[in-house]
Design an enzyme around this catalytic site. Structure first.
Site, PDB file in Angstrom:
ATOM      1  CE  LYS A   1      40.079  28.436  17.152  1.00 27.85           C
ATOM      2  NZ  LYS A   1      39.654  27.522  16.077  1.00 27.85           N
TER       3      LYS A   1
ATOM      4  CE  LYS B   1      39.425  20.832  13.857  1.00 31.80           C
ATOM      5  NZ  LYS B   1      40.552  19.983  13.464  1.00 31.80           N
TER       6      LYS B   1
ATOM      7  CB  THR C   1      37.865  24.923  14.600  1.00 32.78           C
ATOM      8  OG1 THR C   1      38.397  24.112  13.558  1.00 32.78           O
ATOM      9  CG2 THR C   1      37.669  24.089  15.852  1.00 32.78           C
TER      10      THR C   1
HETATM   11  N1  LIG Z   1      45.721  25.507  10.065  1.00 30.62           N
HETATM   12  C1  LIG Z   1      45.278  24.296  10.332  1.00 30.62           C
HETATM   13  O1  LIG Z   1      46.034  23.294  10.326  1.00 30.62           O
HETATM   14  C2  LIG Z   1      43.833  24.055  10.634  1.00 30.62           C
HETATM   15  C3  LIG Z   1      42.993  25.063  11.031  1.00 30.62           C
HETATM   16  N2  LIG Z   1      41.680  24.778  11.323  1.00 30.62           N
HETATM   17  C4  LIG Z   1      40.759  25.825  11.723  1.00 30.62           C
HETATM   18  O2  LIG Z   1      40.426  26.537  10.535  1.00 30.62           O
HETATM   19  C5  LIG Z   1      40.236  27.925  10.829  1.00 30.62           C
HETATM   20  C6  LIG Z   1      41.196  28.757   9.985  1.00 30.62           C
HETATM   21  O3  LIG Z   1      42.509  28.356  10.308  1.00 30.62           O
HETATM   22  P1  LIG Z   1      43.792  28.941   9.542  1.00 30.62           P
HETATM   23  O4  LIG Z   1      43.494  29.121   8.103  1.00 30.62           O
HETATM   24  O5  LIG Z   1      44.924  28.102   9.957  1.00 30.62           O
HETATM   25  O6  LIG Z   1      43.911  30.366  10.245  1.00 30.62           O
HETATM   26  P2  LIG Z   1      44.651  31.688   9.789  1.00 30.62           P
HETATM   27  O7  LIG Z   1      44.976  32.404  11.039  1.00 30.62           O
HETATM   28  O8  LIG Z   1      45.720  31.394   8.809  1.00 30.62           O
HETATM   29  O9  LIG Z   1      43.484  32.486   9.007  1.00 30.62           O
HETATM   30  C7  LIG Z   1      42.409  33.035   9.711  1.00 30.62           C
HETATM   31  C8  LIG Z   1      41.445  33.710   8.746  1.00 30.62           C
HETATM   32  O10 LIG Z   1      40.402  34.338   9.515  1.00 30.62           O
HETATM   33  C9  LIG Z   1      40.344  35.721   9.130  1.00 30.62           C
HETATM   34  N3  LIG Z   1      39.882  36.524  10.264  1.00 30.62           N
HETATM   35  C10 LIG Z   1      40.373  36.544  11.530  1.00 30.62           C
HETATM   36  N4  LIG Z   1      39.679  37.405  12.305  1.00 30.62           N
HETATM   37  C11 LIG Z   1      38.733  37.963  11.494  1.00 30.62           C
HETATM   38  C12 LIG Z   1      37.697  38.894  11.708  1.00 30.62           C
HETATM   39  N5  LIG Z   1      37.481  39.457  12.903  1.00 30.62           N
HETATM   40  N6  LIG Z   1      36.919  39.220  10.658  1.00 30.62           N
HETATM   41  C13 LIG Z   1      37.112  38.651   9.439  1.00 30.62           C
HETATM   42  N7  LIG Z   1      38.067  37.738   9.179  1.00 30.62           N
HETATM   43  C14 LIG Z   1      38.871  37.390  10.200  1.00 30.62           C
HETATM   44  C15 LIG Z   1      41.741  36.070   8.701  1.00 30.62           C
HETATM   45  O11 LIG Z   1      41.724  37.246   7.932  1.00 30.62           O
HETATM   46  P3  LIG Z   1      43.067  38.145   7.741  1.00 30.62           P
HETATM   47  O12 LIG Z   1      43.840  37.497   6.637  1.00 30.62           O
HETATM   48  O13 LIG Z   1      42.581  39.507   7.426  1.00 30.62           O
HETATM   49  O14 LIG Z   1      43.813  38.104   9.064  1.00 30.62           O
HETATM   50  C16 LIG Z   1      42.078  34.810   7.888  1.00 30.62           C
HETATM   51  O15 LIG Z   1      41.453  34.831   6.639  1.00 30.62           O
HETATM   52  C17 LIG Z   1      40.439  28.061  12.360  1.00 30.62           C
HETATM   53  O16 LIG Z   1      39.192  27.965  12.977  1.00 30.62           O
HETATM   54  C18 LIG Z   1      41.309  26.857  12.697  1.00 30.62           C
HETATM   55  O17 LIG Z   1      41.156  26.459  14.039  1.00 30.62           O
HETATM   56  C19 LIG Z   1      41.158  23.508  11.182  1.00 30.62           C
HETATM   57  C20 LIG Z   1      41.946  22.496  10.775  1.00 30.62           C
HETATM   58  C21 LIG Z   1      43.352  22.667  10.483  1.00 30.62           C
HETATM   59  O1  LIG Z   2      42.847  21.534  13.515  1.00 28.97           O
HETATM   60  C1  LIG Z   2      43.925  21.135  13.158  1.00 28.97           C
HETATM   61  C2  LIG Z   2      44.131  19.889  12.472  1.00 28.97           C
HETATM   62  O2  LIG Z   2      45.302  19.559  12.167  1.00 28.97           O
HETATM   63  O3  LIG Z   2      43.145  19.189  12.208  1.00 28.97           O
END
Ligand SMILES: NC(=O)C1=CN([C@@H]2O[C@H](COP(=O)(O)OP(=O)(O)OC[C@H]3O[C@@H](n4cnc5c(N)ncnc54)[C@H](OP(=O)(O)O)[C@@H]3O)[C@@H](O)[C@H]2O)C=CC1
Ligand SMILES: O=CC(=O)O
Length: 289
Positions: free
Chosen positions: A238, A170, A95
């Site tokens: 965010k 989104k 996102t």
């Molecule tokens: N969780 C949810 O319910 C939902 C989330 N989203 C969106 O999906 C995306 C992922 O969410 P989610 O999985 O929950 O997040 P997490 O915080 O669990 O995971 C984030 C991921 O991004 C990586 N990351 C962060 N910073 C960097 C960087 N500078 N360079 C490389 N990799 C990086 C992390 O790596 P590392 O493991 O090394 O920290 C990890 O793999 C976000 O944009 C979120 O808004 C969308 C729908 C639902």
């Molecule tokens: O981005 C979060 C979700 O639940 O969708």
């Protein structure tokens, strides 16, 4: 077909696991490489860098935390851009805002590659169950190519036209969700303070016109102060920030979203950013004192 997957956080891990379970050959990479281990146990290969994954795969999916992460994985040393070339596809499901997505799209296309943004609606459980709603935009041919993977990760895929429309859709959805979570938190606290049983409030809500899966799922855990992260609060904040910027660009006053963003910021300042976004309830309780 070998599919690349970059980013194995809460969402990426579940999505990549579904691809493996459904017979895709998947090569994964995560900044913290140890998070690849569980996927390897289920048959994944590991790429040492984003560039190595892209080199190996016809198309690569990314699921990263925010615009800074999405840009870093593409543009930094050993990043996606180093190996993108004609015939390679890049599908960013993180996102982010439209500006970030367009910047990535232009860079990928300048090397002859193809780009699709495909953020998702749905949280940890829908990701585990392959029930996400996919909001794709960009190159239609890459969308068609990714449909078999989308069908495994999601229950419905929308194609919304030019790059940026997926990101905007989104952000609109999550702006509404963040406002709803704040109103819900205020309602729960108002019920308690005025001597009502919040569990009864949940029953009443569930029978009426504003019943919804989020209240039903999160209500009981919020009452018990259980905020095990499904959707981390820092990501919801965010999304509020990026949605407010979109409102700004469109000269739209959004006072409810702005107030909700303040509550999420307050929650972050209290150290609740890594908890579930429903932990905004704790900030709402404090703000009302
Ligand atoms: N969780 C949810 O319910 C939902 C989330 N989203 C969106 O999906 C995306 C992922 O969410 P989610 O999985 O929950 O997040 P997490 O915080 O669990 O995971 C984030 C991921 O991004 C990586 N990351 C962060 N910073 C960097 C960087 N500078 N360079 C490389 N990799 C990086 C992390 O790596 P590392 O493991 O090394 O920290 C990890 O793999 C976000 O944009 C979120 O808004 C969308 C729908 C639902
Ligand atoms: O981005 C979060 C979700 O639940 O969708």
């Amino acid at each position: 077909m070998e599919v690349g997957f970059l980013g194995l956080g809460i969402m990426g891990k579940a999505m990549a696991m579904n691809l493996l379970k459904h017979g895709f050959k998947v090569t994964v990479w995560n900044r913290t490489l140890s998070k690849c281990d569980e996927l390897v146990e289920h048959g994944a290969s590991v790429g040492e860098t984003p560039a190595a994954v892209v080199k190996k795969c016809k198309y690569t999916i990314a699921m990263l935390s925010d615009p800074a992460a999405a840009l870093s994985v593409v543009f930094d040393k050993d990043g996606v851009l180093e190996e993108v070339c004609a015939g390679k596809g890049y599908v960013d499901m993180s996102t982010v805002d439209a500006e970030t997505s367009i910047k990535i799209s232009e860079a990928i296309q300048s090397k002859g590659g193809h780009f699709l943004e495909a953020p998702v609606s749905g949280s940890k459980k829908p990701a585990e169950d392959g029930q996400l709603v996919i909001l794709a935009a960009g190159e239609k041919a890459l969308f068609e190519q990714a449909v078999p993977a989308f069908n495994v990760m999601g229950k419905k895929s929308f194609f919304l036209g030019p790059v940026g429309n997926g990101a905007k859709m989104k952000l609109v959805v999550n702006m509404i969700m963040g406002c709803m979570m704040n109103a819900f938190s205020e309602g729960l606290e108002l019920a308690s303070r005025s001597g009502l049983d919040p569990h009864t409030l949940l029953d009443v809500l569930d029978l009426g016109a504003i019943a919804n899966p989020m209240f039903k799922l999160k209500g009981p855990t919020m009452i018990n102060s259980n905020y095990a992260p499904a959707f981390p609060l820092k990501h919801q904040q965010k999304d509020m920030r990026l949605a407010l910027a979109l409102g700004d660009e469109n000269a739209l006053s959004m006072p409810i979203a702005a107030a909700s963003n303040e509550a999420f910021k307050k929650a972050r300042s209290l150290g609740l950013g890594d908890l579930d976004f429903s932990a905004v309830f704790e900030a709402v309780k404090l703000l009302k004192h």
